[in-house]
Design a protein around this motif. Sequence first.
Motif, PDB file in Angstrom:
ATOM      1  N   TYR A 118      29.006  46.340  29.944  1.00  0.00           N
ATOM      2  CA  TYR A 118      30.134  45.848  30.736  1.00  0.00           C
ATOM      3  C   TYR A 118      31.075  47.028  30.995  1.00  0.00           C
ATOM      4  CZ  TYR A 118      28.129  41.542  28.925  1.00  0.00           C
ATOM      5  OH  TYR A 118      27.254  40.533  28.595  1.00  0.00           O
ATOM      6  N   GLN A 164      35.447  40.804  26.317  1.00  0.00           N
ATOM      7  CA  GLN A 164      35.899  40.401  27.649  1.00  0.00           C
ATOM      8  C   GLN A 164      37.061  39.420  27.566  1.00  0.00           C
ATOM      9  OE1 GLN A 164      32.475  39.911  30.645  1.00  0.00           O
ATOM     10  NE2 GLN A 164      31.420  39.847  28.660  1.00  0.00           N
ATOM     11  N   VAL A 193      27.422  34.721  31.307  1.00  0.00           N
ATOM     12  CA  VAL A 193      28.107  35.841  30.651  1.00  0.00           C
ATOM     13  C   VAL A 193      27.328  37.128  30.861  1.00  0.00           C
ATOM     14  CG1 VAL A 193      28.833  36.793  28.422  1.00  0.00           C
ATOM     15  CG2 VAL A 193      29.148  34.358  28.890  1.00  0.00           C
ATOM     16  N   GLN A 216      24.846  40.166  35.966  1.00  0.00           N
ATOM     17  CA  GLN A 216      25.235  41.501  36.419  1.00  0.00           C
ATOM     18  C   GLN A 216      25.636  41.480  37.889  1.00  0.00           C
ATOM     19  OE1 GLN A 216      25.127  44.752  34.366  1.00  0.00           O
ATOM     20  NE2 GLN A 216      25.726  42.924  33.242  1.00  0.00           N
ATOM     21  N   ASP A 217      26.536  42.371  38.257  1.00  0.00           N
ATOM     22  CA  ASP A 217      27.076  42.459  39.609  1.00  0.00           C
ATOM     23  C   ASP A 217      25.964  42.657  40.631  1.00  0.00           C
ATOM     24  OD1 ASP A 217      28.694  42.801  41.809  1.00  0.00           O
ATOM     25  OD2 ASP A 217      29.180  44.879  41.333  1.00  0.00           O
ATOM     26  N   VAL A 246      33.439  39.469  42.931  1.00  0.00           N
ATOM     27  CA  VAL A 246      33.420  39.611  41.476  1.00  0.00           C
ATOM     28  C   VAL A 246      33.176  38.245  40.830  1.00  0.00           C
ATOM     29  CG1 VAL A 246      34.808  40.155  39.446  1.00  0.00           C
ATOM     30  CG2 VAL A 246      34.914  41.629  41.470  1.00  0.00           C
ATOM     31  N   ASN A 269      33.031  36.773  36.814  1.00  0.00           N
ATOM     32  CA  ASN A 269      33.099  36.987  35.377  1.00  0.00           C
ATOM     33  C   ASN A 269      33.581  35.699  34.727  1.00  0.00           C
ATOM     34  OD1 ASN A 269      34.435  37.703  32.713  1.00  0.00           O
ATOM     35  ND2 ASN A 269      33.425  39.629  33.226  1.00  0.00           N
ATOM     36  N   HIS A 327      37.413  34.337  33.621  1.00  0.00           N
ATOM     37  CA  HIS A 327      37.819  33.141  34.366  1.00  0.00           C
ATOM     38  C   HIS A 327      38.283  32.029  33.432  1.00  0.00           C
ATOM     39  CE1 HIS A 327      37.444  30.513  38.027  1.00  0.00           C
ATOM     40  NE2 HIS A 327      37.458  29.588  37.074  1.00  0.00           N
ATOM     41  N   GLU A 339      39.697  37.698  37.650  1.00  0.00           N
ATOM     42  CA  GLU A 339      38.364  38.283  37.514  1.00  0.00           C
ATOM     43  C   GLU A 339      38.299  39.602  38.298  1.00  0.00           C
ATOM     44  OE1 GLU A 339      34.906  35.645  38.103  1.00  0.00           O
ATOM     45  OE2 GLU A 339      36.379  34.042  38.334  1.00  0.00           O
ATOM     46  N   VAL A 394      37.801  43.377  36.671  1.00  0.00           N
ATOM     47  CA  VAL A 394      36.460  43.937  36.854  1.00  0.00           C
ATOM     48  C   VAL A 394      36.423  45.008  37.938  1.00  0.00           C
ATOM     49  CG1 VAL A 394      34.069  43.388  37.461  1.00  0.00           C
ATOM     50  CG2 VAL A 394      35.373  41.833  35.997  1.00  0.00           C
TER      51      VAL A 394
END
Length: 247
Positions: free
Chosen positions: A33, A74, A137, A140-141, A146, A148, A152, A220, A224
């Motif tokens: 992350y 996170q 969780v 991946q991007d 975004v 997350n 959130h 988020e 991020v």
Amino acid sequence: MSWLARWRAWREQRLIDRHPIPEALWQATLARYPFLPDAPRLRAMTSLFLATREFHGAGGLVVTDAMAVAVAAQACLPVMHLGLGAYGPTRGIVMHPGEVLAPREDVDEHGVVHQWEEPLAGEAMPGGPLMLTWDAVDWQDDGGPVFNVVIHEFVHLIDLGNGESDGLPPLPSAEASRAWLEGLTAAWDRFADRVAHREPSCIDDYGTEALDEFFAVAAEAFFVDPEALRAEDPALHQQLADYFQPA
């Protein structure tokens, strides 16, 4: 500092010392992350989070140390300045392996009861526990807005600090609350206009649903991909920076 504040600080440091995060595990979490800063305060708060919260696996999921640290790190990101107390009384985190179908019920204006199942990647409830799905969780991007789920749902807990999820976190005065709502509502309107015109955004379009959802998805993006949010909406970025005061 009062004796009570000193005692609390001493107790927290003892908990942190008793729950150290192994260096290899911490570095692996940061690599997975990359938006997480390699900051001593974040690492200490993550240890404190792990010491004061309980993780429960559901649906056959076994929560490993790596999973717990990933969630905890996170979750601590939005409260590095605010402190873990901003999350209220919630202590339990229930984790499922994948999407959860939650039963929902609503009564329309004609008195007709409608029932359905809503797919969830996470859910925050007053008093907890907080629910997360591991596949969300661990997502991946993909180059889109975004996403997350940890940030959130934990921002929803901050929002609930004033008694309801309404996009207004606890603030020191009525004047500050009015200014917050004015700023966030204006940003929400700008965002809705972008979505209506199908313009690209780093904020997930789920934020059009309600002001509290906009607060969560904007957070988020703020944590991020802060530079993308700053470029898209400088005023919103500044409002969130003033509130969260990230290290």
